[in-house]
Design an enzyme around this catalytic site. Sequence first.
Site, PDB file in Angstrom:
ATOM      1  CG  LEU A 120      -0.970   1.483  -3.852  1.00 39.38           C
ATOM      2  CD1 LEU A 120      -2.091   1.002  -4.777  1.00 39.38           C
ATOM      3  CD2 LEU A 120       0.101   0.406  -3.720  1.00 39.38           C
ATOM      4  CG  HIS A 121       5.114   4.858  -5.049  1.00 37.27           C
ATOM      5  ND1 HIS A 121       5.655   4.077  -6.037  1.00 37.27           N
ATOM      6  CD2 HIS A 121       5.564   4.347  -3.874  1.00 37.27           C
ATOM      7  CE1 HIS A 121       6.433   3.151  -5.498  1.00 37.27           C
ATOM      8  NE2 HIS A 121       6.387   3.285  -4.177  1.00 37.27           N
ATOM      9  CD  GLN A 159      10.498  -7.720  -2.027  1.00 39.03           C
ATOM     10  OE1 GLN A 159      10.455  -7.566  -0.822  1.00 39.03           O
ATOM     11  NE2 GLN A 159       9.764  -7.009  -2.854  1.00 39.03           N
ATOM     12  N   GLY A 209       0.805  -1.219   0.000  1.00 37.39           N
ATOM     13  CA  GLY A 209       0.000   0.000   0.000  1.00 37.39           C
ATOM     14  C   GLY A 209       0.836   1.266   0.000  1.00 37.39           C
ATOM     15  CB  SER A 218      10.412   4.391  -1.511  1.00 35.74           C
ATOM     16  OG  SER A 218      10.223   3.766  -0.256  1.00 35.74           O
ATOM     17  CG  ASP A 239      11.934  -3.542  -3.124  1.00 27.53           C
ATOM     18  OD1 ASP A 239      12.377  -3.164  -2.034  1.00 27.53           O
ATOM     19  OD2 ASP A 239      10.972  -2.974  -3.698  1.00 27.53           O
ATOM     20  N   GLY A 264       5.406   3.887  -8.954  1.00 28.26           N
ATOM     21  CA  GLY A 264       6.171   2.640  -9.088  1.00 28.26           C
ATOM     22  C   GLY A 264       5.237   1.442  -9.047  1.00 28.26           C
ATOM     23  CG  HIS A 265       3.197   0.493  -5.426  1.00 25.90           C
ATOM     24  ND1 HIS A 265       3.308   1.601  -4.614  1.00 25.90           N
ATOM     25  CD2 HIS A 265       3.847  -0.501  -4.771  1.00 25.90           C
ATOM     26  CE1 HIS A 265       3.973   1.295  -3.525  1.00 25.90           C
ATOM     27  NE2 HIS A 265       4.325   0.023  -3.596  1.00 25.90           N
ATOM     28  CB  ILE A 316       8.707   4.307 -11.349  1.00 29.49           C
ATOM     29  CG1 ILE A 316       8.209   3.161 -12.250  1.00 29.49           C
ATOM     30  CG2 ILE A 316       8.111   5.649 -11.767  1.00 29.49           C
ATOM     31  CD1 ILE A 316       8.566   3.279 -13.721  1.00 29.49           C
TER      32      ILE A 316
HETATM   33  P1  AMP Z   1       6.026  -2.481  -1.577  1.00 29.43           P
HETATM   34  O1  AMP Z   1       4.634  -1.932  -1.486  1.00 29.43           O
HETATM   35  O2  AMP Z   1       7.087  -1.497  -1.223  1.00 29.43           O
HETATM   36  O3  AMP Z   1       6.160  -3.823  -0.904  1.00 29.43           O
HETATM   37  O4  AMP Z   1       6.265  -2.748  -3.132  1.00 29.43           O
HETATM   38  C1  AMP Z   1       5.386  -3.545  -3.885  1.00 29.43           C
HETATM   39  C2  AMP Z   1       6.019  -3.809  -5.247  1.00 29.43           C
HETATM   40  O5  AMP Z   1       6.244  -2.559  -5.907  1.00 29.43           O
HETATM   41  C3  AMP Z   1       7.386  -4.512  -5.137  1.00 29.43           C
HETATM   42  O6  AMP Z   1       7.510  -5.451  -6.188  1.00 29.43           O
HETATM   43  C4  AMP Z   1       8.341  -3.360  -5.317  1.00 29.43           C
HETATM   44  O7  AMP Z   1       9.608  -3.738  -5.826  1.00 29.43           O
HETATM   45  C5  AMP Z   1       7.590  -2.494  -6.313  1.00 29.43           C
HETATM   46  N1  AMP Z   1       8.082  -1.105  -6.256  1.00 29.43           N
HETATM   47  C6  AMP Z   1       8.247  -0.331  -5.153  1.00 29.43           C
HETATM   48  N2  AMP Z   1       8.777   0.859  -5.484  1.00 29.43           N
HETATM   49  C7  AMP Z   1       8.966   0.843  -6.832  1.00 29.43           C
HETATM   50  C8  AMP Z   1       9.486   1.766  -7.787  1.00 29.43           C
HETATM   51  N3  AMP Z   1       9.926   2.967  -7.431  1.00 29.43           N
HETATM   52  N4  AMP Z   1       9.527   1.399  -9.088  1.00 29.43           N
HETATM   53  C9  AMP Z   1       9.078   0.164  -9.474  1.00 29.43           C
HETATM   54  N5  AMP Z   1       8.576  -0.752  -8.635  1.00 29.43           N
HETATM   55  C10 AMP Z   1       8.516  -0.424  -7.327  1.00 29.43           C
END
Ligand code: AMP
Length: 283
Positions: free
Chosen positions: A33-34, A154, A31, A186, A151, A36-37, A177
Amino acid sequence: MIIVKYKTALQQYLKKLPSSFNKVGFVPTMGALHEGHISLIHLAKKEHDVVVCSIFVNPTQFNNSNDLAKYPVTIEADIEKLTQAGCDFLFLPAVDEMYPPNETNKHYELGYIETILEGFYRPGHFQGVCIIVDKLLALVQPHTLFLGRKDYQQCMIIQKMMTTAHPNIHLTIGDTIREKDGLAMSSRNMRLNATERLQALKIIEALQYIQQQIKPGNVTILKKQATLFLENNGYKVDYIEIAAASTLQPVLEWDGKVPLVALVAAYLNEVRLIDNIILKSVG
Ligand code: AMP
């Protein structure tokens, strides 16, 4: 977008999908969310009939209770963004739904890759990541899982877990992103104050410095310079590493050919930021 809180309900919905709509793409998130998500939702939509996103702040992957307590929650805005992006299902379970009382957690044999970098500085973190992703994959049974390169380690860990636990599920990794100024997006960036937000840029500057300066031979000095640069800009550095992109084995002497990745994790006061950059081979 259909919002589902219970595993059985999600399974019912997915079972009822017409056979012409059976290619499911899955994007797990925590969650806040930005873009990237959302880029992963777009990627999934491009190739798949149905996109499922999950939002679950997974307690077993937090080795620091303060980090868990302060993890940003912006559910209304998240729902709006996912709806705009055309996501079909949002799975939004409570902790008990994913971790029923009296259930013991699995342990995963992840080998060397769990012992270094994030694995070293966040003991137990990757076990928690594997536990939740394994459970979610078993539930959603997607054609493809979508993860972000932000990540990096990960992605490698989950890929390893999937080779034994979910060998038939594909993995697609989306590019990192960034904000216009280069900061990797992030959820934790929301916790930065105005001064820290400016300082946060130094992370990508340190990585770009490595990218520009690296040449065949010993890379130790370059790592030291980048670490010093961050320390002089107010960071407490967990690590800056230059490693083989395919194994994450640290590289001391570079032959100029093996593809490399530079990775960083560092604290700005209470907020821990991570980022990475692929380093191009020469010639
Ligand atoms: P999180 O909510 O931080 O657990 O991230 C969920 C998914 O979004 C994971 O696969 C992350 O690697 C991906 N993610 C997080 N930040 C970015 C970003 N800036 N660009 C691309 N993917 C991202």
